[in-house]
Design an enzyme around this catalytic site. Structure first.
Site, PDB file in Angstrom:
ATOM      1  N   SER A  16       0.854  -1.201   0.000  1.00  0.00           N
ATOM      2  CA  SER A  16       0.000   0.000   0.000  1.00  0.00           C
ATOM      3  C   SER A  16       0.882   1.241   0.000  1.00  0.00           C
ATOM      4  O   SER A  16       1.990   1.212   0.553  1.00  0.00           O
ATOM      5  CB  SER A  16      -0.879   0.027   1.253  1.00  0.00           C
ATOM      6  OG  SER A  16      -1.539   1.286   1.357  1.00  0.00           O
ATOM      7  N   TYR A  47      -2.004  -1.173  10.305  1.00  0.00           N
ATOM      8  CA  TYR A  47      -2.099  -1.362   8.850  1.00  0.00           C
ATOM      9  C   TYR A  47      -0.887  -0.764   8.131  1.00  0.00           C
ATOM     10  O   TYR A  47      -0.217  -1.443   7.337  1.00  0.00           O
ATOM     11  CB  TYR A  47      -3.388  -0.712   8.335  1.00  0.00           C
ATOM     12  CG  TYR A  47      -3.580  -0.833   6.844  1.00  0.00           C
ATOM     13  CD1 TYR A  47      -4.063  -2.015   6.284  1.00  0.00           C
ATOM     14  CD2 TYR A  47      -3.266   0.222   5.983  1.00  0.00           C
ATOM     15  CE1 TYR A  47      -4.226  -2.136   4.908  1.00  0.00           C
ATOM     16  CE2 TYR A  47      -3.427   0.105   4.617  1.00  0.00           C
ATOM     17  CZ  TYR A  47      -3.919  -1.072   4.081  1.00  0.00           C
ATOM     18  OH  TYR A  47      -4.069  -1.193   2.725  1.00  0.00           O
TER      19      TYR A  47
HETATM   20  N1  LIG Z   1      -8.606  -0.521  -2.016  1.00  0.00           N
HETATM   21  C1  LIG Z   1      -7.570   0.252  -1.847  1.00  0.00           C
HETATM   22  O1  LIG Z   1      -7.650   1.448  -2.098  1.00  0.00           O
HETATM   23  C2  LIG Z   1      -6.247  -0.303  -1.358  1.00  0.00           C
HETATM   24  C3  LIG Z   1      -5.169   0.581  -1.267  1.00  0.00           C
HETATM   25  C4  LIG Z   1      -3.945   0.090  -0.861  1.00  0.00           C
HETATM   26  C5  LIG Z   1      -3.795  -1.260  -0.586  1.00  0.00           C
HETATM   27  N2  LIG Z   1      -4.867  -2.098  -0.672  1.00  0.00           N
HETATM   28  C6  LIG Z   1      -4.648  -3.516  -0.377  1.00  0.00           C
HETATM   29  O2  LIG Z   1      -5.249  -4.317  -1.363  1.00  0.00           O
HETATM   30  C7  LIG Z   1      -5.614  -5.576  -0.802  1.00  0.00           C
HETATM   31  C8  LIG Z   1      -7.082  -5.844  -1.124  1.00  0.00           C
HETATM   32  O3  LIG Z   1      -7.843  -4.846  -0.450  1.00  0.00           O
HETATM   33  P1  LIG Z   1      -9.281  -4.371  -0.942  1.00  0.00           P
HETATM   34  O4  LIG Z   1      -9.278  -2.900  -0.881  1.00  0.00           O
HETATM   35  O5  LIG Z   1      -9.667  -5.054  -2.196  1.00  0.00           O
HETATM   36  O6  LIG Z   1     -10.158  -4.886   0.301  1.00  0.00           O
HETATM   37  P2  LIG Z   1     -11.464  -5.780   0.429  1.00  0.00           P
HETATM   38  O7  LIG Z   1     -12.470  -5.413  -0.589  1.00  0.00           O
HETATM   39  O8  LIG Z   1     -11.845  -5.682   1.869  1.00  0.00           O
HETATM   40  O9  LIG Z   1     -10.944  -7.258   0.097  1.00  0.00           O
HETATM   41  C9  LIG Z   1     -10.192  -7.990   1.015  1.00  0.00           C
HETATM   42  C10 LIG Z   1     -10.143  -9.425   0.539  1.00  0.00           C
HETATM   43  O10 LIG Z   1      -9.361 -10.202   1.453  1.00  0.00           O
HETATM   44  C11 LIG Z   1     -10.144 -11.326   1.909  1.00  0.00           C
HETATM   45  N3  LIG Z   1      -9.714 -11.629   3.273  1.00  0.00           N
HETATM   46  C12 LIG Z   1      -9.750 -10.818   4.367  1.00  0.00           C
HETATM   47  N4  LIG Z   1      -9.297 -11.468   5.450  1.00  0.00           N
HETATM   48  C13 LIG Z   1      -8.951 -12.725   5.042  1.00  0.00           C
HETATM   49  C14 LIG Z   1      -8.432 -13.868   5.704  1.00  0.00           C
HETATM   50  N5  LIG Z   1      -8.186 -13.897   7.033  1.00  0.00           N
HETATM   51  N6  LIG Z   1      -8.209 -14.983   4.967  1.00  0.00           N
HETATM   52  C15 LIG Z   1      -8.467 -15.002   3.634  1.00  0.00           C
HETATM   53  N7  LIG Z   1      -8.966 -13.949   2.961  1.00  0.00           N
HETATM   54  C16 LIG Z   1      -9.210 -12.835   3.661  1.00  0.00           C
HETATM   55  C17 LIG Z   1     -11.595 -10.858   1.785  1.00  0.00           C
HETATM   56  O11 LIG Z   1     -12.541 -11.907   1.634  1.00  0.00           O
HETATM   57  P3  LIG Z   1     -13.286 -12.673   2.864  1.00  0.00           P
HETATM   58  O12 LIG Z   1     -13.947 -11.604   3.696  1.00  0.00           O
HETATM   59  O13 LIG Z   1     -14.240 -13.607   2.190  1.00  0.00           O
HETATM   60  O14 LIG Z   1     -12.212 -13.412   3.588  1.00  0.00           O
HETATM   61  C18 LIG Z   1     -11.512 -10.079   0.482  1.00  0.00           C
HETATM   62  O15 LIG Z   1     -11.549 -10.967  -0.625  1.00  0.00           O
HETATM   63  C19 LIG Z   1      -5.309  -5.489   0.682  1.00  0.00           C
HETATM   64  O16 LIG Z   1      -4.073  -6.080   0.970  1.00  0.00           O
HETATM   65  C20 LIG Z   1      -5.259  -3.985   0.927  1.00  0.00           C
HETATM   66  O17 LIG Z   1      -4.470  -3.661   2.039  1.00  0.00           O
HETATM   67  C21 LIG Z   1      -6.094  -1.649  -1.031  1.00  0.00           C
END
Ligand SMILES: NC(=O)c1ccc[n+]([C@@H]2O[C@H](COP(=O)([O-])OP(=O)(O)OC[C@H]3O[C@@H](n4cnc5c(N)ncnc54)[C@H](OP(=O)(O)O)[C@@H]3O)[C@@H](O)[C@H]2O)c1
Length: 255
Positions: A148, A162
């Site tokens: 991130s 985080y």
């Molecule tokens: N969106 C952004 O702007 C952004 C920016 C910087 C970095 N990121 C990074 O991108 C990645 C994805 O984030 P996102 O924004 O797409 O978030 P999200 O929509 O909340 O997706 C998170 C995913 O991780 C899964 N997950 C969570 N805990 C888990 C566990 N214990 N075991 C297995 N799967 C798990 C969730 O599914 P379940 O609930 O079914 O487990 C979901 O598929 C993360 O690493 C986040 O830090 C996102």
């Protein structure tokens, strides 16, 4: 050029592939020709994504809870029962927790570090035998960690665990890159800026205009922005890149 960025014949595992950034990557990989396994805790969500993406190519579901080493080992074992090699592992599953400094709980550190930092380490290690079977000098196996920009610069929100977990994941990426290069496995990280997702929904609801104003390219990230960098790192085009942390943030972290 099409061949350079093709994932045809490759098998990929995308954790957290059920929604958000993981789904953006999974869809891009399927469209680029890979056989893609999506994993997250919720079986129904994984099954639904696998069914939807199977209309575009090959996508399968393996639900798993990656908050423990046993969960990571179980996912790798399940995959090993179905595949003889793994070309691309995307460690994308992640969790966030925001709270004021005085109230920031111990449990937040445990949950966030287990999901964002320990799980990429344990899953990568558990997948090594399968990754080594896909590794070639001219086309290495790949590990792609989703970090991130909060791990590159200090975020405004109070997300202590985080942002620390993401800075640590960037460095773990470099450490693993050095260790695994002789085994012909590259390890890189993508550091996303703001993308639409469940995790980002509350932040974008409150601060969308300010975030867009702070972004040199003046917009939120689109699914193809994330698919594009992941396809580059997973395809022959990215064969000579390892230990890199690539911001995909419209320039936010650079300015
Ligand atoms: N969106 C952004 O702007 C952004 C920016 C910087 C970095 N990121 C990074 O991108 C990645 C994805 O984030 P996102 O924004 O797409 O978030 P999200 O929509 O909340 O997706 C998170 C995913 O991780 C899964 N997950 C969570 N805990 C888990 C566990 N214990 N075991 C297995 N799967 C798990 C969730 O599914 P379940 O609930 O079914 O487990 C979901 O598929 C993360 O690493 C986040 O830090 C996102």
């Amino acid at each position: 050029m099409t061949d350079l960025f093709s994932l045809s014949g490759k098998t990929a595992l995308v954790t957290g592939g059920s929604r958000g950034i993981g789904l953006m990557i999974a869809r891009g990989f399927v469209e680029a020709g890979a056989r893609v396994y999506v994993s997250s805790r919720k079986k129904d969500a994984c099954d639904q994504v696998a069914s939807e993406l199977s209309k575009l190519g090959e996508c399968r579901s393996i639900p798993a809870d990656l908050s423990t080493e046993d969960g990571a080992k179980g996912l790798a074992a399940e995959l090993a029962g179905r595949e003889s090699a793994l070309h691309v592992l995307v460690n994308n599953a992640g969790a966030n927790w925001g709270a004021p400094l005085a109230e920031y709980p111990d449990s937040a550190w445990d949950k966030v570090l287990a999901t964002n930092l320990k799980s990429p380490f344990f899953l990568s290690r558990a997948c090594l035998p399968l990754l080594e079977k896909a590794a070639r000098s001219d086309d290495p196996a790949r590990i792609i960690n989703i970090g991130s920009i909060d791990g590159l610069r200090v975020p405004l929100l109070e997300t202590y665990a985080y942002s620390s977990s993401k800075a640590a994941l960037h460095h773990l990426t470099r450490v693993l890159a050095r260790q695994l290069a002789p085994r012909r496995i590259t390890v890189n990280a993508v550091a996303p800026g703001p993308f639409e997702s469940k995790m980002m929904a509350a932040t974008l609801d409150r601060f969308r205009d300010a975030i867009v104003a702070s972004c040199p390219l003046g917009r939120i990230g689109e699914p193809d922005d994330m698919a594009g960098v992941a396809i580059y790192l997973a395809s022959r085009a990215g064969s000579y890149v390892t230990g890199a942390v690539i911001p995909v943030d419209g320039g936010i972290s650079a300015c």
